[in-house]
Design an enzyme around this catalytic site. Structure first.
Site, PDB file in Angstrom:
ATOM      1  N   TYR A  92     -41.912  54.932 -21.496  1.00 35.40           N
ATOM      2  CA  TYR A  92     -42.594  56.211 -20.927  1.00 35.40           C
ATOM      3  C   TYR A  92     -43.787  55.674 -20.226  1.00 35.40           C
ATOM      4  O   TYR A  92     -44.659  54.998 -21.234  1.00 35.40           O
ATOM      5  CB  TYR A  92     -42.777  57.404 -21.582  1.00 35.40           C
ATOM      6  N   GLU A 150     -33.618  61.596 -11.426  1.00 35.71           N
ATOM      7  CA  GLU A 150     -34.175  62.771 -10.901  1.00 35.71           C
ATOM      8  C   GLU A 150     -35.496  62.233  -9.820  1.00 35.71           C
ATOM      9  O   GLU A 150     -36.338  61.457 -10.468  1.00 35.71           O
ATOM     10  CB  GLU A 150     -35.062  63.609 -11.874  1.00 35.71           C
ATOM     11  N   HIS A 204     -42.996  70.082 -22.787  1.00 44.84           N
ATOM     12  CA  HIS A 204     -42.614  68.535 -22.982  1.00 44.84           C
ATOM     13  C   HIS A 204     -42.474  68.469 -24.635  1.00 44.84           C
ATOM     14  O   HIS A 204     -42.432  67.404 -24.992  1.00 44.84           O
ATOM     15  CB  HIS A 204     -43.634  67.652 -22.420  1.00 44.84           C
ATOM     16  N   TYR A 207     -32.746  61.026 -28.092  1.00 43.21           N
ATOM     17  CA  TYR A 207     -33.195  61.894 -27.072  1.00 43.21           C
ATOM     18  C   TYR A 207     -32.487  62.261 -25.845  1.00 43.21           C
ATOM     19  O   TYR A 207     -32.362  63.395 -25.319  1.00 43.21           O
ATOM     20  CB  TYR A 207     -34.723  61.753 -26.795  1.00 43.21           C
ATOM     21  N   LYS A 208     -32.136  61.214 -25.289  1.00 41.08           N
ATOM     22  CA  LYS A 208     -31.577  61.228 -23.922  1.00 41.08           C
ATOM     23  C   LYS A 208     -30.062  61.399 -24.110  1.00 41.08           C
ATOM     24  O   LYS A 208     -29.279  61.845 -23.217  1.00 41.08           O
ATOM     25  CB  LYS A 208     -31.602  59.992 -23.132  1.00 41.08           C
ATOM     26  N   ARG A 240     -42.440  60.909  -8.992  1.00 40.02           N
ATOM     27  CA  ARG A 240     -41.881  59.884  -9.921  1.00 40.02           C
ATOM     28  C   ARG A 240     -40.626  60.235 -10.261  1.00 40.02           C
ATOM     29  O   ARG A 240     -39.966  61.258  -9.980  1.00 40.02           O
ATOM     30  CB  ARG A 240     -42.963  60.304 -11.144  1.00 40.02           C
ATOM     31  N   ASN A 247     -37.317  60.096 -13.081  1.00 41.03           N
ATOM     32  CA  ASN A 247     -36.955  60.247 -14.422  1.00 41.03           C
ATOM     33  C   ASN A 247     -35.438  59.728 -14.604  1.00 41.03           C
ATOM     34  O   ASN A 247     -34.679  59.729 -13.517  1.00 41.03           O
ATOM     35  CB  ASN A 247     -37.131  61.656 -14.889  1.00 41.03           C
TER      36      ASN A 247
END
Ligand code: HEM
Ligand code: FES
Lengths: 323, 313
Positions: free
Chosen positions: A22, A244, A172, A295-296, A202, A204
């Site tokens: 990140y 995204e 977040h 997390y993903k 950006r 993602n």
């Protein structure tokens, strides 16, 4: 629904190096549409309509103090579409009397700008039903950004209902590492200073099993178990890289911030037609820290994908075999 | 900065020393703005300069901007220039910026103006009344003739109170701020001494800090940067950074591969270690503590205070 060769070529592949972490990865948008109208337009607009009809709660909301922000969003989106896709969209303004023509949906409406009663929906819902992007509108106050309106039919595993009204660092909350890295503090300070007419962007990414845009927490029961079905045989077809393209746009009259999210899906067998992408994705997934894998939501099939990709990297002709 | 080109179509003398200018676009559409916004006006004098003025028209008005300009004695000539132009004059403007935004969740607004400080509050009135939120405007001026927008403000009846110093009327912050409903937000555009009185009274009455707002003009870029030299520690190459170029641009011009993403001091991608020299941090990325460490620089925006900066490249 698959991607045409053109869509594959234009796919916003997100990795610039072999290790992903990140960061405040924001870049200016210059001479480029904020909203993308692509070959999936009709399919995605219908899908959005179906989801909203089935149950609008949790998919669309706007707090009462977001009225000016709603008109801001409508004005920016209409101008953007009319500027970049004049063959499909036209906006005619005669004072406050505006006529909006959407040839793709065969729709024409004349309304009075800033008079909600002259539109079939409230302004934000009216216009967001005509774009492929999920859109969040944030109110800027008390040195923070609040998630105070949104349309979200294609989320990557989060819930609009749950996040409604939250502050930037609150919504977040579940993201690992980024808080400690100071990413969110810095990103917020940056976003609060985004200026009129100077949008930012950006990327993602995550992965999705089956070509499914609606992976909301509300419908988890419908797609969560798909993640158990990935095998070496069906991996190329089932597993998709999900990217995204996000935009950050200052809303001029309300001083709010608009956050459109365009989600692009590409199956692995489409992706491996580009050998550079194949190698990159293989390295990134191999190097991805375990907490990000978790997390993903990749834990159940991360390993299978790496094995599959390693075969393609070693024997590129397998890619042709698979596709 | 020539983001918007406008023509002056109307000039009205609001008081002996304040003129209102109505501006329409020459090159397309005017950028929309939020209440409390200001923008930069280019003053085309021998030494080009930019002055900031608050917009005082309605944010819902898409065809024109209004600016009100006070002729000030100790200015650098900007207000004198504007006070002698005629209708038909073209001006260059920046895009609107807001450092004095309305809190959209306020239950009530208390606006306090002194003299020319009325201008950003006028744009707020259009929005507050459209949303039918209760408000009071307290406005201190010398006399009715020295009071800009005096006639315009009559439409709001007793929600607007005037304080004319010539008549010995004084604005009493405590009296104004006490017994207001929870969720009241206060907007101050007044001279410094009155501002401090108002903030003191608000704080004593228990107003949260975030409910008391004051106008702070964003720094308009002056381009008064100093040139400096970057020394690359590894190759000992010396690179001159002229005043109108960033360190990043100078590196790129010298053919050095440099990282970047936003090019605006917001993302950290262009960070380089600094071995020697004093840094002038101009970014919004580092915290004050990180800035104080003086050991890394964002090349896309920050510069040197010292004549030379030794960097780890
Ligand atoms: C203002 C607009 C923004 C909104 C509304 C927003 C919203 C969200 C939401 C709802 C999530 C999912 C959190 C969850 O798991 O429940 C998320 C994830 C994330 N956001 Fe944002 N975000 C915004 C801007 C940014 C910016 C500017 C950054 C820049 C660095 C950022 C970085 C991230 C990261 C790194 C994740 C984790 C994504 C992943 O690994 O899949 N966000 N965001
Ligand atoms: S390039 Fe983003 S901070 Fe310099």
């Amino acid at each position: 629904m698959t991607n045409s060769p053109k869509a594959i070529k234009n796919f916003p592949f997100p990795f610039k190096s072999d290790a992903y972490m990140y960061s405040v990865n924001i870049q200016p948008v210059t001479n480029e549409a904020l909203f993308d109208v692509d070959e999936h337009y009709h399919g995605e607009i219908e899908e959005r309509d179906r989801i909203l009809q089935a149950d609008k709660s949790g998919r669309y909301f706007a707090f009462p103090h977001m009225k000016d922000a709603q008109w801001d969003a409508l004005e920016i989106i209409m101008n953007d579409l009319a500027d970049y896709y004049p063959e499909s969209f036209t906006l005619t303004q005669e004072g406050d009397r505006w006529t909006w023509l959407n040839k793709k949906l065969n729709l024409e409406d004349t309304f009075t700008f800033l008079d909600e009663t002259t539109l079939p929906y409230e302004p934000f819902e009216y216009i967001s039903r005509q774009v492929q992007e999920d859109i969040i509108l944030l109110d800027q106050r008390e040195g923070d950004l609040f998630l105070d309106a949104g349309i979200l039919t294609f989320p990557a595993s989060w819930s609009l209902d749950f996040d409604a009204g939250m502050r930037f660092e609150e919504f977040h909350g579940p993201v690992p590492r980024a808080h400690e890295l100071g990413v969110f503090k810095k990103a917020k300070a940056f976003l609060m200073r985004v200026q009129i007419g100077k949008p930012w962007t950006r990327l993602n990414w995550t992965m999705t099993v089956n070509r499914r845009l609606d992976t909301s927490l509300e419908t988890y029961a419908d797609w969560g178990s798909d993640r158990n079905t990935v095998t070496l045989d069906n991996c190329g077809e089932k597993v998709h890289l999900r990217v995204e393209v996000q935009r950050f746009v200052r809303l001029p009259r309300s001083n709010g911030l608009m956050f459109p999210i365009h989600t692009y899906l590409i199956s692995l067998e489409e992706l491996v037609t580009n050998p550079d992408w194949t190698r990159r994705l293989y390295q990134v997934l191999k190097n991805l820290p375990p907490d990000l894998v978790e997390y993903k939501g990749l834990s159940l099939y991360h390993h299978t994908v790496i094995t599959w990709l390693s075969q393609v990297v070693d024997e590129p002709e397998l890619a042709e075999f698979h596709s | 900065m020539n983001e918007q080109v406008v023509r002056v179509v109307e000039i009205e003398k609001l008081t002996p020393r304040i003129k209102r200018f109505r501006l329409v676009s020459v090159n397309g559409k005017l950028a929309s703005f939020s209440p409390g916004s200001h923008l930069a006006v280019e003053i085309p004098l021998a030494k080009r300069q930019y002055n900031s003025y608050s917009l005082c028209s309605s944010p819902y008005q898409t065809n024109f901007y209004d600016l009100a300009v006070l002729l000030s004695e100790n200015s650098r000539g900007g207000s004198e220039y504007l006070h002698q132009i005629t209708t038909g004059t073209e001006l260059k403007l920046g895009l609107p910026k807001n450092s004095f935004a309305l809190n959209s969740l306020a239950r009530k607004y208390i606006l306090i103006a002194g003299g020319i400080g009325i201008t950003p509050l006028i744009s707020m009135l259009f929005v507050i009344t459209r949303h039918q939120i209760p408000f009071e405007l307290h406005y201190a001026a010398k006399s009715p003739t020295e009071c800009a927008f005096y006639r315009f403000l009559q439409q709001y009846g007793d929600r607007v109170k005037f304080y004319f110093s010539e008549r010995g009327n004084r604005l009493n912050p405590k009296q104004i701020l006490q017994e207001q409903p929870l969720g009241t937000h206060v907007y101050l555009c007044v001279p410094q001494s009155l501002r401090e009185d108002c903030r003191g009274a608000a704080s004593a009455l228990g107003y949260p800090k975030s409910a008391v707002h004051r106008e702070l003009f964003g720094a308009v870029k002056t381009n008064k940067f100093k040139p400096f030299t970057a020394v690359l520690a590894r190759s000992e190459q010396r690179i001159d950074v002229p005043q109108d170029k960033t360190l990043l641009e100078a590196l790129e011009a010298a053919g050095i591969k440099a990282n970047y993403s936003c090019r605006a001091g917001g993302c950290g991608a262009c960070e380089v270690k600094v071995i020697e020299g004093e840094i002038n941090h101009l970014d919004s990325y580092y915290s004050p503590a990180e800035k104080a460490e003086q050991n890394r620089i964002l090349t896309c925006i920050s510069r040197a205070k010292s004549k030379q900066l030794v960097i780890d490249l």
